[in-house]
Design a protein around this motif. Structure first.
Motif: not given
Lengths: 451, 451
Positions: A50-55, A61-68, A162-170
């Protein structure tokens, strides 16, 4: 914000500026970051989609983060960006001793996974210094290494699927759950180390090893860094397989003693830490110790037991923190060279430090030829800052000249973007840009990172 | 032809139709091939670049070839294509025991490299059954495996860096000479297993291991395939690290005996071959043997020495040739499943053989869950051919159903193209096509293969 909230629970969307500001950057120095518009903390794959579809829809722009805990600025946010923090997706979904695999969500902390698999007699090797904080998703994003890599290899070698959500939410499912597989181009490996610029990892199938026997360490003292490097070359050329082989220079040794009173030998120029996790580590360490002595070691001190071994490792892990205390700020480099050039690299770093009148402490995953020169400087002194930046760059130039790479395990982020272009050359760079465009045609995934 | 000859020595261009016809295909069954226009045998990188520049200019398809021992049709030529055979670029350029690397041209034969590095106390593990013929370039193209992969992994894990001539003749240098490196997207790994569809490998930097101790083998006899698979699961779950762990079913055992009078036990339903290359292989094999006995083995027979061990391996390597003699033709499948599903896979294969009234011999890299069901049939009998094709497909369908992959180590080529689409799904397939277009926008590099 309305669009975002429509597919997310309230508590997953954070807009309080005091909180969002704390998600603005990772641990890299000298990497600009902006003010994110929102921090999203999803708990499900569907929420990430949902986040990526919206973006995509709104071109944000979206930045994925872990523990930084990263050291290259790859997790830094820009102004108005969405921070997509995966830390709440932290379940270990499966551990299978027969298949020797674990299935995990990206927010699982490295140490948590390590302990979970240990209960099944298994071992997840990659162990960055930040292993108690950093997440598997972050490790995959940066292609993390660690101390054990000299024997066990880096994160990339443990990612099967890996399961990966792409930029467009696919949702992309790539790779496998099997030990082997060559079906099509290796998209899995392409995602590893891509620093969130190609997609958002939401699930990983990881390969595990059988738990090794307990580790026993030795410390060898050398009258010069070069002599220690000679020992490293002899150890590797003779077919040794230590489970770690680390080098600390005098500056680092003293800094660690100052911080933690570890009692490391301060009069020595270089300390080599080696360990074995074989059935008879004492015998293997004795053989390794002989090579150290032949290379000029003035003392070879085996740890008495596992606890003392762990203390030596702890000393090594404290190196960065310890050096930071000298002047308040550091820039940590991450140049890897062919290990036969390790001595040339470290002599060159010493010359650079002299030229710039800077303290540069060196610790290195010596068995891998992966050096971490740590430039210490006073951030309030503009001249010192200039020298620090210049020396940081000169270290990378030297690494490339010696046939090495600008980054062994910390990644490119924003810190080394320009240097990446130099390492790859125009043909490689053009292909990498082409690949980025295939995955993220709108350029909304962590733009301005890596390339 | 004139354009081609302008940048190549006379002897590098072969147009005699009798000769060129012999380069039309690899060893795969049921894979169409055409009549190539010309075979080019370059000796230098510049000659390869000339060929690709010419092909781009004139829009002529090119198929890169090694020794054509492949089993998926990836090396097959089409009508009017240029065959680009790399077999004359066969120099080992460097071997470095400190860096544990070799630098080679693509035409080096696997066994030649293995022997060359052995002289330096080093070991290049990947060992496809065709290792005395197949080339490193071909191994990289298909991402080859072998017997030792259960302990040492596959070709991909040994490729550090590559020089690749692109479709338009540009030279890409990718990867590294260092033990570690995460600079940019992993194009090196993308090339491995791409079956000559993304570029032409002209030089490779390979990682080497220290030479292990001599290998000692054991053969265990089981009353059922399932019991043998149970033993495999127990062995792997208990943390064993055998240097090979192979399974042969009764059909295969008998075929090998018929071919080579190996004296394998014909009354047993399944034979497990295991080996250790540790300092004390006899002790490790004894522990492994106990697990076999617990799983129902009726006999566990250790080899007396290295020579007897090698004979057992030889028996395994003869499996395909032996099975081919039964009916004249075979189709060899290459399905890998999670090893916990190995028994289900092999039971399923037996049911498929029954249903089609076909002989399907099975040998498997059991420790990896990588099965090679070998469908034997009379190529002159159209009904048998139909059943063979159907059973071949059913085996792949079963593999996917069990969480496996359609190809563990043989690759996709033309044989499994349609199946690849099923395994990848539409999202993965679209990304793979996008990547192909980035590397080869005109589609002249081995068109119609993989995707």
């Amino acid at each position: 914000m309305e669009r975002l909230r429509s597919g997310l629970p309230d508590e997953a969307v954070v807009t309080d500026p005091d909180v969002t500001a704390s998600y603005a950057n990772d641990m890299a120095s000298f990497c600009a970051s902006g003010t994110p518009a929102v921090v999203v903390l999803p708990r499900t794959v569907e929420q990430v989609r949902h986040v990526m579809r919206t973006a995509t829809e709104l071109r944000v722009p979206v930045v994925p983060q872990g523990a930084r805990t990263g050291l290259s600025g790859a997790a830094n946010a820009g102004d108005g960006w969405i921070v997509l923090s995966l830390v709440k997706m932290d379940r270990v979904l499966a551990i299978d001793p027969v298949d020797r695999t674990a299935v995990v969500e990206p927010g699982v902390v490295n140490a948590v996974l390590s302990r979970a698999v240990a209960e099944h007699g298994l071992y997840y090797p990659p162990d960055p210094s930040s292993w108690e904080q950093c997440t598997i998703g972050g490790n995959i994003g940066t292609g993390s290494g660690g101390l054990c890599c000299v024997k066990y290899g880096v994160t990339a070698e443990y990612v099967l699927g890996l399961d990966v959500v792409l930029a467009d939410g696919r949702l992309l499912r790539t790779g496998r759950r099997t030990a082997k597989g060559v079906a099509g181009y290796d998209l899995t490996r392409l995602i590893v180390g891509s620093e969130g610029s190609l997609g958002v990892v939401v699930r990983a199938v990881l390969a595990l090893k059988p738990a090794p026997a307990g580790q026993l360490a030795v410390a060898a003292e050398f009258p010069s860094v070069r002599a220690a490097c000679d020992a490293v070359c002899a150890i590797m050329a003779r077919g040794h397989a230590p489970s770690l082989l680390e080098l600390m220079d005098r500056t680092t040794i003293r800094a660690v003693n100052d911080l933690a009173r570890m009692g490391l030998p301060e009069t020595t120029e270089a300390l080599l830490l080696a360990a074995y996790d074989t059935p008879d580590p004492a015998a293997d360490l004795a053989a390794l110790g002989e090579l150290c002595t032949a290379a000029g070691a003035t003392a070879v001190v085996p740890a008495e037991d596992a606890a003392e071994s762990e203390m030596l490792l702890q000393a090594r892990r404290l190196a960065l923190t310890a050096l930071e205390r000298i002047t308040g700020t550091t820039m940590i480099d991450d140049v890897a060279v062919p290990r036969s050039r390790l001595a040339d690299m470290l002599d060159g770093v010493a010359a650079i430090a002299d030229r710039h009148a800077l303290v540069i402490g060196v610790c290195a995953h010596a068995g891998d030829g992966n050096t971490h020169p740590i430039v210490c400087f006073d951030p309030g002194d503009p001249e010192a800052v200039r020298h620090a930046r210049e020396s940081f760059d000169e270290i990378m130039a030297l690494g490339l000249e010696l046939g090495g790479t600008i980054t062994g395990e910390h990644g490119v982020g924003v810190l080394k973007k320009e240097w990446l272009a130099r390492e790859l050359g125009p043909v490689g760079l053009e292909l990498q840009r082409g690949i980025k465009a295939v995955f993220d045609p709108l350029g909304i995934l962590n733009p301005g990172k890596v390339l």
